[in-house]
Write a protein that holds these residues in place. Structure first.
Motif, short mmCIF file in Angstrom:
data_model
loop_
_atom_site.label_atom_id
_atom_site.label_comp_id
_atom_site.label_asym_id
_atom_site.label_seq_id
_atom_site.Cartn_x
_atom_site.Cartn_y
_atom_site.Cartn_z
N ALA A 38 25.56 -10.84 8.40
CA ALA A 38 24.87 -9.67 8.94
C ALA A 38 23.45 -9.98 9.39
O ALA A 38 22.69 -10.62 8.68
CB ALA A 38 24.83 -8.55 7.91
N ASP A 39 23.14 -9.47 10.59
CA ASP A 39 21.76 -9.40 11.04
C ASP A 39 21.21 -8.10 10.48
O ASP A 39 21.62 -7.01 10.88
CB ASP A 39 21.73 -9.39 12.58
N MET A 40 20.31 -8.23 9.51
CA MET A 40 19.75 -7.04 8.85
C MET A 40 18.27 -6.91 9.14
O MET A 40 17.50 -6.39 8.34
CB MET A 40 19.96 -7.19 7.34
N GLY B 259 11.47 -19.17 13.40
CA GLY B 259 12.35 -18.98 14.57
C GLY B 259 12.86 -17.56 14.74
O GLY B 259 13.54 -17.27 15.72
N GLY B 260 12.56 -16.68 13.79
CA GLY B 260 12.97 -15.28 13.93
C GLY B 260 14.47 -15.09 13.81
O GLY B 260 15.23 -16.05 13.61
N ALA B 261 14.88 -13.84 13.94
CA ALA B 261 16.31 -13.55 13.88
C ALA B 261 17.04 -14.21 15.04
O ALA B 261 18.20 -14.60 14.91
CB ALA B 261 16.53 -12.04 13.91
N SER B 262 16.34 -14.39 16.16
CA SER B 262 16.99 -15.00 17.34
C SER B 262 17.45 -16.42 17.05
O SER B 262 18.48 -16.86 17.56
CB SER B 262 16.05 -14.99 18.53
N MET B 263 16.69 -17.15 16.24
CA MET B 263 17.14 -18.50 15.86
C MET B 263 18.40 -18.41 15.00
O MET B 263 19.28 -19.27 15.06
CB MET B 263 16.02 -19.23 15.12
N THR C 134 22.15 -4.56 22.02
CA THR C 134 21.41 -5.70 22.57
C THR C 134 21.38 -6.91 21.64
O THR C 134 21.61 -8.05 22.08
CB THR C 134 19.95 -5.25 22.84
N TRP C 135 21.10 -6.70 20.36
CA TRP C 135 20.95 -7.85 19.45
C TRP C 135 22.28 -8.49 19.14
O TRP C 135 22.37 -9.70 18.99
CB TRP C 135 20.17 -7.43 18.18
N SER C 136 23.34 -7.67 19.06
CA SER C 136 24.68 -8.26 18.88
C SER C 136 25.06 -9.07 20.10
O SER C 136 25.64 -10.15 20.00
CB SER C 136 25.75 -7.19 18.70
N ASN D 297 20.82 -1.03 14.34
CA ASN D 297 20.55 -1.36 15.74
C ASN D 297 19.23 -0.72 16.16
O ASN D 297 19.19 0.46 16.53
CB ASN D 297 21.74 -0.93 16.58
N THR D 298 18.20 -1.53 16.06
CA THR D 298 16.81 -1.10 16.23
C THR D 298 16.57 -0.34 17.53
O THR D 298 15.81 0.62 17.56
CB THR D 298 15.91 -2.37 16.23
N ILE D 299 17.22 -0.77 18.59
CA ILE D 299 16.98 -0.17 19.90
C ILE D 299 17.70 1.17 20.05
O ILE D 299 17.14 2.15 20.53
CB ILE D 299 17.43 -1.15 21.02
N ALA E 224 11.28 -11.03 9.60
CA ALA E 224 10.53 -10.23 8.62
C ALA E 224 9.82 -9.02 9.22
O ALA E 224 9.57 -8.04 8.52
CB ALA E 224 9.50 -11.11 7.92
N GLN E 225 9.54 -9.05 10.52
CA GLN E 225 8.49 -8.19 11.07
C GLN E 225 8.80 -6.71 11.23
O GLN E 225 8.14 -6.01 11.99
CB GLN E 225 8.04 -8.76 12.42
N LYS E 226 9.81 -6.21 10.49
CA LYS E 226 10.07 -4.78 10.54
C LYS E 226 9.88 -4.18 9.15
O LYS E 226 8.86 -3.58 8.87
CB LYS E 226 11.46 -4.49 11.08
N ASN E 227 10.85 -4.41 8.29
CA ASN E 227 10.75 -3.77 6.98
C ASN E 227 10.33 -4.74 5.88
O ASN E 227 10.32 -4.38 4.72
CB ASN E 227 12.11 -3.16 6.64
N1 PMP Z 1 17.97 -8.41 15.52
C1 PMP Z 1 17.49 -7.16 15.44
C2 PMP Z 1 18.33 -6.09 14.82
C3 PMP Z 1 16.20 -6.89 15.93
O1 PMP Z 1 15.72 -5.64 15.86
C4 PMP Z 1 15.43 -7.93 16.49
C5 PMP Z 1 14.02 -7.73 16.99
N2 PMP Z 1 13.69 -6.54 17.49
C6 PMP Z 1 15.99 -9.20 16.57
C7 PMP Z 1 17.26 -9.42 16.06
C8 PMP Z 1 15.24 -10.36 17.16
O2 PMP Z 1 14.30 -10.75 16.24
P1 PMP Z 1 13.27 -11.93 16.49
O3 PMP Z 1 12.25 -11.41 17.45
O4 PMP Z 1 12.71 -12.16 15.10
O5 PMP Z 1 13.99 -13.10 17.01
#
Ligand code: PMP
Length: 354
Positions: free
Chosen positions: A166-168, A74-78, A99-101, A147-149, A189-192
Motif C-alpha cells: 500500500a501507498d499510504m 526519494g519520496g513515495a515516487s521512488m 493519479t498516484w496509482s 487518494n490525496t487528489i 512523510a510530507q503529509k501526515n
Molecule cells: N502517493 C500519494 C498518495 C501522494 O499523495 C503523493 C504526493 N502527493 C505521492 C504518492 C508522491 O509522493 P512524493 O512526492 O513523495 O514522491
C-alpha cells in the motif's frame, strides 16, 4: 499571524513538533551542536533513527511481527519503482484509484507484467472499486489507501492471500488499521508524518530475496534493513522531525485518539458541504476521505467571492488539484478543530451573501 493550513502536502505539523525541530537545528538537546551538523553515525543520531524506527513499528502495532521499519529517500515516487524492483517476478495486480496509482502502475510495468484489477477512471476517480476479484497467482496486490487528489479512501481492505502493498502517503497513522494485513506499506512523510525528504517503509522480512533479478544497492530493501536505514547518509532533519511527530501522535493517545479526532473533523466538514446550498462534494459519500475533503461550487463563477472570503480569514492551501477543480480541505492529524470551524464559518458567510 499563523495561518489555518489546509495544504495537501507538505502540510501542517503540530506547533510542539515545529518548535522542538527548529531548536534542534540550532542546538540538539544541549550538546552544543546542531542536528544538521553532526555525523549520522554519531551516537545522538543513531539514537534518533532507532527511536524513529521503533515508533513507526509501535504505532502500526507491528512490533515483534517480523517487520522492519526503514527510512529512505526519494519520496513515495521512488517506492513506485522500488516495490516492483524488489517484489515483481512475474505478475502484479494494481487497483487504480487515481493519479498516484497510475504513476505506480507505470513504474511497475518497467519490471514485469501488471494487471489493472479494477479502476475508477470511468468516473474521474471519485469512488473506490468494490469486490475486486484477486487471483492468487499474483506476486502482490497494490493499492493507494488514500487518494490525496480525489479525496477518496479505502474503508475496507481487499481480501487476498497474496501480499498486499500500500501507498499510504496521505493517511498513514491517521486511523486505527490492521497493519499486519499489509506485507509492505510506504509513505512519503510530507503529509501526515513529517517534513518532505523522508519516506517510511514498513516491510515484512519474508519479502527480502523474493525476485531473481539483481537489485541495485540503492533500490534494495534488504540492504537498507541490514544497515538500519544507514546504507548511505539518511535525510537527518526529516527523520528527526518525523520522529518528533510520531512522539506527538503517541502523546495524543495513539492512532485511535487521532483517528477519532479526524473522524469528528471530517464529519463536520462533510456535513457542511452537504447542507450548504452553494457546494457539492466530489467523492462518493461512502468513500469520502477523512484526510482530504474535496468539494466544488455549484456555480463555479462565484469562486472569486468565496476565495476572497477564506483568504482574508487567514486560511491557506484550500484550492483543489487541477484534475478535480474546486476545493480540497486537507485535515491531517495536526489540523486543529478551530481551523475547521473557521472554514465552515466562511462557507456559511458565503451562502448568506446569497
Ligand atoms: N502517493 C500519494 C498518495 C501522494 O499523495 C503523493 C504526493 N502527493 C505521492 C504518492 C508522491 O509522493 P512524493 O512526492 O513523495 O514522491
Amino acid at each position: 499571524m499563523k495561518k489555518h493550513n489546509f495544504s495537501a502536502g507538505p502540510a501542517i505539523l503540530a506547533p510542539e513538533v515545529l518548535n522542538k525541530a527548529s531548536s534542534a537545528v540550532i542546538d540538539l538537546d544541549g550538546i552544543g551542536l546542531s542536528l544538521i551538523e553532526i555525523s549520522h553515525r554519531s551516537k545522538e543520531f543513531i539514537a534518533i533513527m532507532d527511536e524513529a524506527c521503533q515508533l513507526a513499528l509501535e504505532l502500526s502495532s507491528l512490533e515483534g511481527k517480523g517487520y522492519k521499519a526503514l527510512f529512505l529517500q526519494g519520496g513515495a515516487s521512488m517506492q513506485f519503482l522500488m516495490t516492483a524492483y524488489n517484489l515483481l517476478e512475474n505478475k502484479a495486480g494494481y487497483i487504480n484509484t487515481g493519479t498516484w496509482s497510475v504513476k505506480a502502475i507505470k513504474e511497475a510495468k518497467l519490471l514485469g507484467e501488471v494487471i489493472e484489477l479494477a479502476s475508477s477512471k470511468d468516473q474521474n476517480f471519485n469512488y473506490i472499486p468494490k469486490n475486486v476479484a484477486i487471483n492468487d497467482n499474483l506476486d502482490y496486490v497494490h493499492i493507494t489507501t488514500n487518494n490525496t487528489i480525489f479525496g477518496t479512501q479505502f474503508k475496507f481492505l481487499p481480501e487476498t492471500s497474496v501480499p498486499l502493498v500500500a501507498d499510504m502517503s496521505s493517511d498513514i497513522f491517521s486511523r486505527t488499521l490492521d497493519y499486519s494485513k499489509f506485507s509492505l506499506v510506504y509513505a512519503g512523510a510530507q503529509k501526515n508524518l513529517g517534513p518532505a525528504g523522508a519516506t517510511l517503509v514498513l516491510i515484512k522480512e519474508t519479502l527480502f530475496d523474493v525476485v531473481s533479478r539483481q537489485i541495485p544497492s540503492m533500490l534494495n530493501y534488504k540492504i537498507y534493513a541490514e544497515k538500519d536505514s544507514m546504507f548511505n547518509t539518511p535525510p537527518v532533519f526529516a527523520v528527526y522531525a518525523t520522529m518528533l511527530n510520531m512522539r506527538w501522535i503517541k502523546a495524543q493517545g495513539g492512532l485511535s485518539a487521532v483517528g477519532d479526532k479526524n473522524s469528528i473533523k471530517a464529519n463536520m466538514i462533510y456535513s457542511e458541504i452537504d447542507r450548504n446550498s452553494k457546494f457539492k462534494g466530489f467523492a462518493s459519500i461512502e468513500d469520502r476521505s477523512e484526510m482530504n475533503a474535496t468539494f466544488n461550487l455549484i456555480n463555479e463563477e462565484e469562486g472569486i467571492v468565496f476565495d476572497s472570503l477564506w483568504q482574508s480569514a487567514g486560511i491557506s492551501g484550500l484550492k483543489g488539484h487541477r484534475s478535480v477543480g474546486g476545493y480540497r480541505a486537507s485535515i491531517y492529524n495536526a489540523l486543529p478543530l478551530d481551523s475547521i470551524e473557521l472554514l465552515i464559518d466562511c462557507m456559511q458567510a458565503f451562502e448568506n451573501k446569497g
